[in-house]
Write a protein that holds these residues in place. Structure first.
Motif, PDB file in Angstrom:
ATOM      1  N   VAL A  20      17.271  -5.936   5.545  1.00  0.00           N
ATOM      2  CA  VAL A  20      17.448  -6.992   6.623  1.00  0.00           C
ATOM      3  C   VAL A  20      16.259  -6.401   7.560  1.00  0.00           C
ATOM      4  O   VAL A  20      16.012  -7.450   8.699  1.00  0.00           O
ATOM      5  CB  VAL A  20      19.005  -6.747   7.406  1.00  0.00           C
ATOM      6  CG1 VAL A  20      20.001  -7.212   6.375  1.00  0.00           C
ATOM      7  CG2 VAL A  20      19.190  -5.357   7.500  1.00  0.00           C
ATOM      8  N   THR A  21      15.732  -5.209   7.710  1.00  0.00           N
ATOM      9  CA  THR A  21      14.790  -4.814   8.699  1.00  0.00           C
ATOM     10  C   THR A  21      13.769  -4.206   7.691  1.00  0.00           C
ATOM     11  O   THR A  21      13.847  -3.848   6.855  1.00  0.00           O
ATOM     12  CB  THR A  21      15.353  -3.865   9.745  1.00  0.00           C
ATOM     13  OG1 THR A  21      16.017  -2.599   9.121  1.00  0.00           O
ATOM     14  CG2 THR A  21      16.309  -4.811  10.443  1.00  0.00           C
ATOM     15  N   GLY A  22      12.479  -3.841   8.375  1.00  0.00           N
ATOM     16  CA  GLY A  22      11.414  -3.315   7.660  1.00  0.00           C
ATOM     17  C   GLY A  22      11.656  -1.750   6.868  1.00  0.00           C
ATOM     18  O   GLY A  22      10.917  -1.833   6.196  1.00  0.00           O
ATOM     19  N   THR A  23      12.563  -1.013   7.823  1.00  0.00           N
ATOM     20  CA  THR A  23      12.460   0.244   7.266  1.00  0.00           C
ATOM     21  C   THR A  23      13.824   0.547   6.940  1.00  0.00           C
ATOM     22  O   THR A  23      14.169   1.617   6.865  1.00  0.00           O
ATOM     23  CB  THR A  23      12.060   1.231   8.488  1.00  0.00           C
ATOM     24  OG1 THR A  23      12.798   1.297   9.611  1.00  0.00           O
ATOM     25  CG2 THR A  23      10.329   1.038   8.680  1.00  0.00           C
ATOM     26  N   VAL A  83       5.957   0.536   6.593  1.00  0.00           N
ATOM     27  CA  VAL A  83       4.887  -0.352   7.337  1.00  0.00           C
ATOM     28  C   VAL A  83       4.096   0.282   8.229  1.00  0.00           C
ATOM     29  O   VAL A  83       4.387   1.351   9.014  1.00  0.00           O
ATOM     30  CB  VAL A  83       5.670  -1.568   8.079  1.00  0.00           C
ATOM     31  CG1 VAL A  83       4.548  -2.586   8.720  1.00  0.00           C
ATOM     32  CG2 VAL A  83       6.886  -2.224   7.205  1.00  0.00           C
ATOM     33  N   GLU A  84       2.801   0.106   8.108  1.00  0.00           N
ATOM     34  CA  GLU A  84       1.924   0.935   8.695  1.00  0.00           C
ATOM     35  C   GLU A  84       1.836   0.623  10.142  1.00  0.00           C
ATOM     36  O   GLU A  84       1.902  -0.789  10.761  1.00  0.00           O
ATOM     37  CB  GLU A  84       0.431   0.409   8.114  1.00  0.00           C
ATOM     38  CG  GLU A  84      -0.870   1.315   9.072  1.00  0.00           C
ATOM     39  CD  GLU A  84      -0.711   2.667   8.315  1.00  0.00           C
ATOM     40  OE1 GLU A  84      -1.115   3.649   9.389  1.00  0.00           O
ATOM     41  OE2 GLU A  84      -0.341   3.246   7.272  1.00  0.00           O
ATOM     42  N   GLY A  85       1.861   1.478  11.065  1.00  0.00           N
ATOM     43  CA  GLY A  85       1.952   1.158  12.594  1.00  0.00           C
ATOM     44  C   GLY A  85       3.320   1.061  13.065  1.00  0.00           C
ATOM     45  O   GLY A  85       3.325   1.198  14.363  1.00  0.00           O
ATOM     46  N   ASN A  86       4.440   1.258  12.165  1.00  0.00           N
ATOM     47  CA  ASN A  86       5.793   1.302  12.466  1.00  0.00           C
ATOM     48  C   ASN A  86       6.083   0.346  13.475  1.00  0.00           C
ATOM     49  O   ASN A  86       6.702   0.439  14.586  1.00  0.00           O
ATOM     50  CB  ASN A  86       6.197   2.790  13.380  1.00  0.00           C
ATOM     51  CG  ASN A  86       6.036   3.965  12.499  1.00  0.00           C
ATOM     52  OD1 ASN A  86       6.420   3.823  11.188  1.00  0.00           O
ATOM     53  ND2 ASN A  86       5.202   4.742  12.909  1.00  0.00           N
ATOM     54  N   PRO A  87       5.767  -1.119  13.390  1.00  0.00           N
ATOM     55  CA  PRO A  87       6.318  -2.236  13.974  1.00  0.00           C
ATOM     56  C   PRO A  87       7.751  -2.589  13.829  1.00  0.00           C
ATOM     57  O   PRO A  87       8.626  -2.011  12.781  1.00  0.00           O
ATOM     58  CB  PRO A  87       5.674  -3.426  13.533  1.00  0.00           C
ATOM     59  CG  PRO A  87       5.192  -3.003  12.104  1.00  0.00           C
ATOM     60  CD  PRO A  87       5.098  -1.616  12.006  1.00  0.00           C
ATOM     61  N   PHE A 139       9.935   7.525  13.935  1.00  0.00           N
ATOM     62  CA  PHE A 139       8.875   7.605  13.133  1.00  0.00           C
ATOM     63  C   PHE A 139       7.461   7.715  13.827  1.00  0.00           C
ATOM     64  O   PHE A 139       6.654   8.661  13.522  1.00  0.00           O
ATOM     65  CB  PHE A 139       8.664   6.455  12.138  1.00  0.00           C
ATOM     66  CG  PHE A 139       9.501   6.453  10.929  1.00  0.00           C
ATOM     67  CD1 PHE A 139      10.223   7.609  10.274  1.00  0.00           C
ATOM     68  CD2 PHE A 139      10.326   5.181  10.439  1.00  0.00           C
ATOM     69  CE1 PHE A 139      11.191   7.767   9.517  1.00  0.00           C
ATOM     70  CE2 PHE A 139      11.170   5.388   9.577  1.00  0.00           C
ATOM     71  CZ  PHE A 139      11.812   6.520   9.038  1.00  0.00           C
ATOM     72  N   GLN A 140       7.498   6.995  15.007  1.00  0.00           N
ATOM     73  CA  GLN A 140       6.124   6.935  15.638  1.00  0.00           C
ATOM     74  C   GLN A 140       6.020   8.263  16.628  1.00  0.00           C
ATOM     75  O   GLN A 140       5.009   8.654  16.843  1.00  0.00           O
ATOM     76  CB  GLN A 140       6.296   5.623  16.604  1.00  0.00           C
ATOM     77  CG  GLN A 140       4.892   5.430  17.557  1.00  0.00           C
ATOM     78  CD  GLN A 140       4.100   4.993  16.614  1.00  0.00           C
ATOM     79  OE1 GLN A 140       3.950   4.625  15.550  1.00  0.00           O
ATOM     80  NE2 GLN A 140       2.464   5.258  17.157  1.00  0.00           N
ATOM     81  N   PRO A 153       0.765  -1.137  -0.015  1.00  0.00           N
ATOM     82  CA  PRO A 153      -0.063  -0.017   0.065  1.00  0.00           C
ATOM     83  C   PRO A 153       0.829   1.296   0.163  1.00  0.00           C
ATOM     84  O   PRO A 153       0.666   2.451  -0.734  1.00  0.00           O
ATOM     85  CB  PRO A 153      -0.913  -0.067   1.405  1.00  0.00           C
ATOM     86  CG  PRO A 153      -0.909  -1.527   1.576  1.00  0.00           C
ATOM     87  CD  PRO A 153       0.428  -1.971   1.256  1.00  0.00           C
ATOM     88  N   THR A 154       2.024   1.257   0.766  1.00  0.00           N
ATOM     89  CA  THR A 154       2.754   2.470   0.694  1.00  0.00           C
ATOM     90  C   THR A 154       3.525   2.578  -0.637  1.00  0.00           C
ATOM     91  O   THR A 154       3.776   3.645  -1.140  1.00  0.00           O
ATOM     92  CB  THR A 154       3.880   2.359   1.895  1.00  0.00           C
ATOM     93  OG1 THR A 154       2.957   2.253   3.006  1.00  0.00           O
ATOM     94  CG2 THR A 154       4.643   3.661   1.971  1.00  0.00           C
ATOM     95  N   TRP A 155       3.993   1.435  -1.198  1.00  0.00           N
ATOM     96  CA  TRP A 155       4.381   1.747  -2.522  1.00  0.00           C
ATOM     97  C   TRP A 155       3.562   2.470  -3.493  1.00  0.00           C
ATOM     98  O   TRP A 155       3.940   3.138  -4.427  1.00  0.00           O
ATOM     99  CB  TRP A 155       5.049   0.137  -3.030  1.00  0.00           C
ATOM    100  CG  TRP A 155       6.128  -0.259  -2.260  1.00  0.00           C
ATOM    101  CD1 TRP A 155       6.339  -1.427  -1.541  1.00  0.00           C
ATOM    102  CD2 TRP A 155       7.600   0.379  -2.059  1.00  0.00           C
ATOM    103  NE1 TRP A 155       7.601  -1.437  -1.042  1.00  0.00           N
ATOM    104  CE2 TRP A 155       8.299  -0.451  -1.334  1.00  0.00           C
ATOM    105  CE3 TRP A 155       8.024   1.606  -2.843  1.00  0.00           C
ATOM    106  CZ2 TRP A 155       9.592  -0.181  -1.160  1.00  0.00           C
ATOM    107  CZ3 TRP A 155       9.661   1.693  -2.722  1.00  0.00           C
ATOM    108  CH2 TRP A 155      10.225   1.095  -1.575  1.00  0.00           C
ATOM    109  N   ARG A 156       2.404   1.955  -3.519  1.00  0.00           N
ATOM    110  CA  ARG A 156       1.203   2.528  -4.513  1.00  0.00           C
ATOM    111  C   ARG A 156       1.408   4.142  -4.192  1.00  0.00           C
ATOM    112  O   ARG A 156       1.296   4.616  -5.145  1.00  0.00           O
ATOM    113  CB  ARG A 156      -0.053   1.730  -3.954  1.00  0.00           C
ATOM    114  CG  ARG A 156      -1.180   2.429  -5.064  1.00  0.00           C
ATOM    115  CD  ARG A 156      -2.421   1.597  -4.601  1.00  0.00           C
ATOM    116  NE  ARG A 156      -3.351   2.164  -5.836  1.00  0.00           N
ATOM    117  CZ  ARG A 156      -4.463   1.485  -6.020  1.00  0.00           C
ATOM    118  NH1 ARG A 156      -5.084   0.454  -5.301  1.00  0.00           N
ATOM    119  NH2 ARG A 156      -5.320   2.101  -6.842  1.00  0.00           N
TER     120      ARG A 156
END
Length: 478
Positions: free
Chosen positions: A200-203, A210-214, A251-252, A129-132
């Motif tokens: 190696v990691t989400g961000t 990633v929504e919610g910044n897990p 980010f959060q 969704p973010t790439w979109r």
């Protein structure tokens, strides 16, 4: 695709290509006339099937997110994408728990929660969704360029030059729109799939994808990164978890930062110019039997080499933001891990080299968005935040993010001590000195006030009987 399954605005692909390629009875003969008769029959059949599927897919704006997701998942599965076991997920959760405990000692920014161990496919699903949002301006520009070029060519040559009935030309434009959408969707899917195999990691790319910044750790990619470093794998996992947890906290806890980064990428993308001549040249020179070379050739030529002035300003702003993010993460992570990890310096340098040199994933992203997400001044930003911490403590270091107008800028990276000494905040609070335009405007306003006062003083006084009372002279009491 059966005729009854084909949407109304999609002509029969085989018939249409026959007309486009000279009206031959056999598409293979038509392809041979174009010098493409050497294409492997199996590959040719696959091309027909995939093109037919693209034409039948429902339209989703300038690109199809479902098609992009499918291509991305196929891309990661090609190199292997093992599912995350329950034991690995538990290990990641414990590693992130330790990372958060260490970070709690060095920053007041709150944790975003427990860690998540994701496979590459899971990262693809969560970030699409973010790439979109990021690539829609580019896909719109590509689609518009293709449609404009085709309309111009049809207008210049006329339908008869294409060897097809005029009534079929009305069906050609929506088909080309679908084709452009499908091609861009495939490119997006390949780019996201390639990134999923590298990060190696989400961000790690520096954007809140990633929504919610897990706190997302990708164990398969971490193991590949750790191979060859000559350090304990557990220490490497801890270091990467601390960096990711610090980035998600930033980010959060800084609400304006994530939207500002996304908006900068979108702004850059919205001003992209598509080099259609270069695309045509790439298509003529590419080896049609090598899809990878063809894709690389087109990707490398889709954007004009010289960015506009607006893009240059946006790029400078984006690079500064990325450098500030990674500089803060670098400083805070160093404070968190130094008492616990013996190879903290070596790990920090390995991560810096990884970001400075870039990799295949960043190159693919550059071909997709037209820019390199590389924090070129990360060391300068880290030095600035370290100086802030030395001067004002952790509260002063983290307080630099409280408002976008007070956050460090490119000039502050050149003069970190000026920023540390509060010169930027003092300049913001100091009343602006009037310039020549302000003086001229004040003079005009003063002149206007004088003329209004003069007009009032020259007006005759109200005479008796000219007020709001009865003008008949009758006694109102009568």
């Amino acid at each position: 695709m059966n005729p009854e399954e084909r949407p109304d605005d999609v002509p029969d692909l085989n018939e249409l290509l026959k007309h486009l390629m000279g009206g031959g009875d056999d598409m293979r003969e038509a392809m041979s006339e174009l010098g493409l008769g050497h294409i492997d029959p199996a590959m040719f059949a696959q091309m027909q099937q995939e093109m037919a599927a693209m034409m039948a897919a429902p339209s989703d704006g300038s690109f199809n997110i479902d098609a992009a997701r499918d291509v991305a998942r196929r891309t990661v599965s090609t190199d292997g994408d093992p599912s995350v076991s329950a034991a690995t997920a538990k290990d990641v959760d414990q590693v992130v728990m330790v990372a958060n405990l260490w970070l709690d000692q060095v920053t007041d920014f709150a944790s975003t929660g427990a860690g998540k161990a994701w496979s590459r496919s899971e990262w693809v699903e969560a970030t699409m969704p973010t790439w979109r949002r990021l690539v829609e301006p580019i896909s719109d520009a590509v689609n518009a360029a293709v449609m404009r070029a085709m309309r111009d060519q049809i207008g210049n040559l006329g339908a008869e030059q294409f060897g097809m009935p005029p009534q079929m030309m009305g069906q050609l434009e929506p088909m080309l729109g679908r084709m452009s959408s499908a091609v861009f969707s495939m490119q997006l899917g390949q780019a996201v799939g390639t990134l999923a195999g590298e990060l190696v990691t989400g961000t790690e790319v520096g954007l809140p994808l990633v929504e919610g910044n897990p706190v997302v750790i990708m164990p398969t990619n971490v193991a590949a990164f750790a191979d060859g470093l000559g350090m304990d794998a557990g220490e490497i996992h801890l270091y990467l978890a601390v960096r990711e947890a610090a980035r998600t906290r930033l980010f959060q806890n800084v609400p304006w930062l994530g939207p500002a980064l996304i908006a900068a990428v979108q702004s850059y993308a919205a001003d992209i110019s598509i080099d259609t001549e270069a695309i045509d040249e790439a298509m003529r020179n590419a080896d049609m039997q090598d899809p990878a070379a063809l894709q690389e050739s087109i990707s490398g030529s889709i954007f004009r080499p010289e960015p506009s002035e607006a893009q240059k300003r946006t790029l400078a702003h984006l690079e500064t933001l990325l450098a500030l993010v990674e500089g803060w993460v670098d400083t805070v992570s160093d404070r968190a891990v130094r008492p616990h990890l013996p190879h903290a310096d070596a790990l920090s340098e390995a991560v810096r080299r990884r970001r400075a040199t870039g990799g295949p994933a960043e190159k693919v992203f550059a071909s997709l968005v037209g820019l390199e997400l590389r924090p070129r001044r990360m060391r300068d930003a880290a030095n600035l935040f370290a100086a802030l911490e030395d001067s004002k403590g952790t509260a002063g270091r983290d307080g630099a993010w409280k408002h976008p107008d007070l956050a460090p800028g490119a000039d502050d990276l050149d003069d970190p001590m000026g920023y540390v000494n509060g010169e930027k905040e003092q300049a913001r609070e100091k009343p602006a000195q009037p310039d020549e335009m302000d003086d001229a405007l004040a003079a005009l306003l003063a002149q206007g006030r004088e003329e209004m006062e003069s007009e009032k003083s020259d007006s005759p006084a109200d005479e008796p009987g000219n007020g709001d009372g009865d003008e008949s002279g009758d006694d109102p009491k009568a």
